[in-house]
Design a protein around this motif. Structure first.
Motif, short mmCIF file in Angstrom:
data_model
loop_
_atom_site.label_atom_id
_atom_site.label_comp_id
_atom_site.label_asym_id
_atom_site.label_seq_id
_atom_site.Cartn_x
_atom_site.Cartn_y
_atom_site.Cartn_z
N TYR A 84 28.55 3.97 37.56
CA TYR A 84 28.23 3.76 36.15
C TYR A 84 29.26 4.37 35.22
N ILE A 85 30.00 5.36 35.67
CA ILE A 85 31.11 5.86 34.85
C ILE A 85 32.16 4.77 34.67
N GLN A 86 32.45 4.04 35.74
CA GLN A 86 33.41 2.94 35.60
C GLN A 86 32.85 1.85 34.69
N ALA A 87 31.53 1.61 34.76
CA ALA A 87 30.92 0.61 33.87
C ALA A 87 31.06 1.04 32.41
N LEU A 88 30.95 2.34 32.14
CA LEU A 88 31.18 2.84 30.78
C LEU A 88 32.65 2.66 30.40
N GLU A 89 33.53 2.93 31.33
CA GLU A 89 34.96 2.83 31.03
C GLU A 89 35.38 1.40 30.74
N ASP A 90 34.81 0.44 31.47
CA ASP A 90 35.24 -0.95 31.25
C ASP A 90 34.41 -1.67 30.20
N GLY A 91 33.44 -0.95 29.60
CA GLY A 91 32.66 -1.53 28.52
C GLY A 91 31.48 -2.37 28.97
N SER A 92 31.19 -2.39 30.26
CA SER A 92 30.04 -3.15 30.74
C SER A 92 28.73 -2.57 30.20
N ILE A 93 28.70 -1.26 30.04
CA ILE A 93 27.57 -0.58 29.38
C ILE A 93 28.13 0.37 28.33
N ASP A 94 27.26 0.76 27.40
CA ASP A 94 27.67 1.67 26.33
C ASP A 94 26.98 3.02 26.40
N LEU A 95 25.84 3.07 27.06
CA LEU A 95 24.98 4.25 26.99
C LEU A 95 24.20 4.37 28.29
N MET A 247 24.35 27.72 42.44
CA MET A 247 25.30 26.73 42.93
C MET A 247 25.04 25.37 42.29
N ILE A 248 23.76 25.05 42.12
CA ILE A 248 23.37 23.81 41.45
C ILE A 248 23.17 24.15 39.98
N LEU A 249 23.98 23.57 39.13
CA LEU A 249 23.96 23.91 37.71
C LEU A 249 22.71 23.38 37.02
N PRO A 250 22.40 23.91 35.83
CA PRO A 250 21.31 23.33 35.02
C PRO A 250 21.56 21.84 34.81
N GLN A 251 20.48 21.08 34.80
CA GLN A 251 20.60 19.62 34.73
C GLN A 251 19.69 19.07 33.64
N ASN A 252 20.02 19.37 32.40
CA ASN A 252 19.23 18.83 31.28
C ASN A 252 19.58 17.36 31.06
N VAL A 253 18.55 16.57 30.79
CA VAL A 253 18.75 15.15 30.51
C VAL A 253 19.41 14.99 29.14
N LEU A 254 20.40 14.11 29.07
CA LEU A 254 21.08 13.87 27.80
C LEU A 254 21.72 12.49 27.82
N PRO A 255 21.92 11.88 26.64
CA PRO A 255 22.57 10.57 26.59
C PRO A 255 24.09 10.71 26.68
N LEU A 256 24.69 9.94 27.59
CA LEU A 256 26.14 9.81 27.69
C LEU A 256 26.50 8.46 27.08
N ILE A 257 27.42 8.46 26.10
CA ILE A 257 27.63 7.26 25.31
C ILE A 257 29.11 7.06 25.01
N ASN A 258 29.50 5.81 24.91
CA ASN A 258 30.83 5.51 24.38
C ASN A 258 30.85 5.85 22.89
N SER A 259 31.82 6.62 22.46
CA SER A 259 31.84 7.14 21.10
C SER A 259 31.79 6.03 20.05
N ASP A 260 32.39 4.90 20.34
CA ASP A 260 32.40 3.80 19.37
C ASP A 260 31.00 3.29 19.06
N LYS A 261 30.05 3.54 19.96
CA LYS A 261 28.68 3.07 19.77
C LYS A 261 27.76 4.14 19.21
N ALA A 262 28.28 5.33 18.99
CA ALA A 262 27.45 6.44 18.55
C ALA A 262 27.34 6.46 17.02
N SER A 263 26.72 5.43 16.47
CA SER A 263 26.51 5.36 15.02
C SER A 263 25.49 6.40 14.58
#
Length: 311
Positions: A84-95, A247-263
């Motif tokens: 899904y990181i590649q999908a964000l990079e190629d614009g297939s998804i935004d968020l 060893m396992i870091l805190p894992q808070n849920v958060l939105p990862l978004i392409n900046s162009d879509k972060a209105s």
């Protein structure tokens, strides 16, 4: 009461060289201009990783955005982070919903951040240009190493720190990519001193789901990586091993978004959602999805938003 206004249809998405399926959706009267029908000309494609909890959270994001006039397309069950990181990079998804610690380690394995606040503060510098995260939620779901009650009692194991002295071979089960992660088998050696020769790894591609649970119960593995909000941990009386070295870091849920879509609208809506989402919510949502009810991610998101009455 909140109700989803999306219609769904089949579409295609190519990410990481694989053809993926997505369900796309729109709101408003198609005969009207987008800005008049929805109150906004914004369109955003929301994705989810390849497990149910991610899809539930992604549905919450999507339905909340729709309730505030944003046209949404939905791409569920894309795959694991590499995909899904590649999908964000190629614009297939935004968020997409993500988890703070694992996201940080994906881009910066050398980070020394430990606390929830430290991890969140380190993310902006670690993320590639064009990506950003919005507010993190109190909700946390992290990888956790689990053993059966019998294994714990027979071997005196209640903590990852106990594994170095274990006399029996350690057979670790988890998603294939766990074998390459800093908190995977190599982490058990580097952080907790487990002899690498005493560890073997069994890849199980269901993100700590029923296949992983079954492998732990039938002895195919004797330690399994299962997400901490998974109902099967409590249902089967598994012992979650303590992680005193973080060893396992805190894992808070958060939105990862392409900046162009972060209105401003998208930011406000998603930050409002994140402020209300709790770990207890995740456990309840997962239980309804995985238990006898078998509630769909879409229905669970609708119920959560109606209960919270945010919009």
């Amino acid at each position: 009461m909140f109700t989803s206004r999306r219609g769904r249809f089949a579409a295609g998405i190519i990410a990481a060289g694989a053809v993926l399926s997505l369900a796309a959706c729109g709101s408003g009267d198609p005969l009207e201009p987008a800005d008049e029908a929805s109150g906004s000309s914004e369109t955003i494609t929301v994705g989810s990783a390849g497990f149910a909890e991610s899809e539930i959270i992604a549905e919450i994001y999507a339905q909340a955005l729709e309730a505030n006039g944003v046209t949404v397309e939905f791409a569920g069950q894309i795959g694991q982070r590499d995909v899904y990181i590649q999908a964000l990079e190629d614009g297939s998804i935004d968020l997409i919903p993500d988890y703070s610690g694992n996201l940080l380690q994906f881009f910066d394995e050398e980070s020394e951040a430990k606390s929830s606040d430290e991890v969140f503060a380190a993310l902006p510098d670690a993320l590639p240009e064009g990506f950003e995260v919005l507010d993190q939620s109190p909700a946390e779901d992290k990888d956790s190493y689990n053993v059966t009650q019998e294994f714990s009692e027979e071997n005196g194991v209640t903590s990852l720190a106990d594994l170095a002295d274990l006399d029996v071979p350690l057979i670790v089960g988890g998603n294939p990519e766990l074998n390459e992660r800093p908190y995977g088998p190599q982490g058990l050696t580097d952080v907790y001193g487990v002899d690498a020769a005493n560890i073997s790894f069994v890849p199980i591609s269901d993100s700590g789901g029923p296949l992983t649970t079954g492998a732990l119960l039938d002895g195919t593995v004797n330690i399994a990586d299962i997400f901490s909000t998974t109902p099967s941990i409590k249902d089967n009386g598994f012992v979650t091993l303590e992680d005193p070295e973080n060893m396992i870091l805190p894992q808070n849920v958060l939105p990862l978004i392409n900046s162009d879509k972060a209105s401003d609208t998208v930011r406000d809506v998603l930050n409002t959602v994140s402020a209300e989402l709790t770990t207890e919510d995740l456990i309840e949502l997962n239980s309804r999805n995985q238990g006898d009810e078998k509630a769909s991610p879409e229905a669970l998101a609708t119920d959560w938003l109606a209960d919270k009455d945010l919009f």
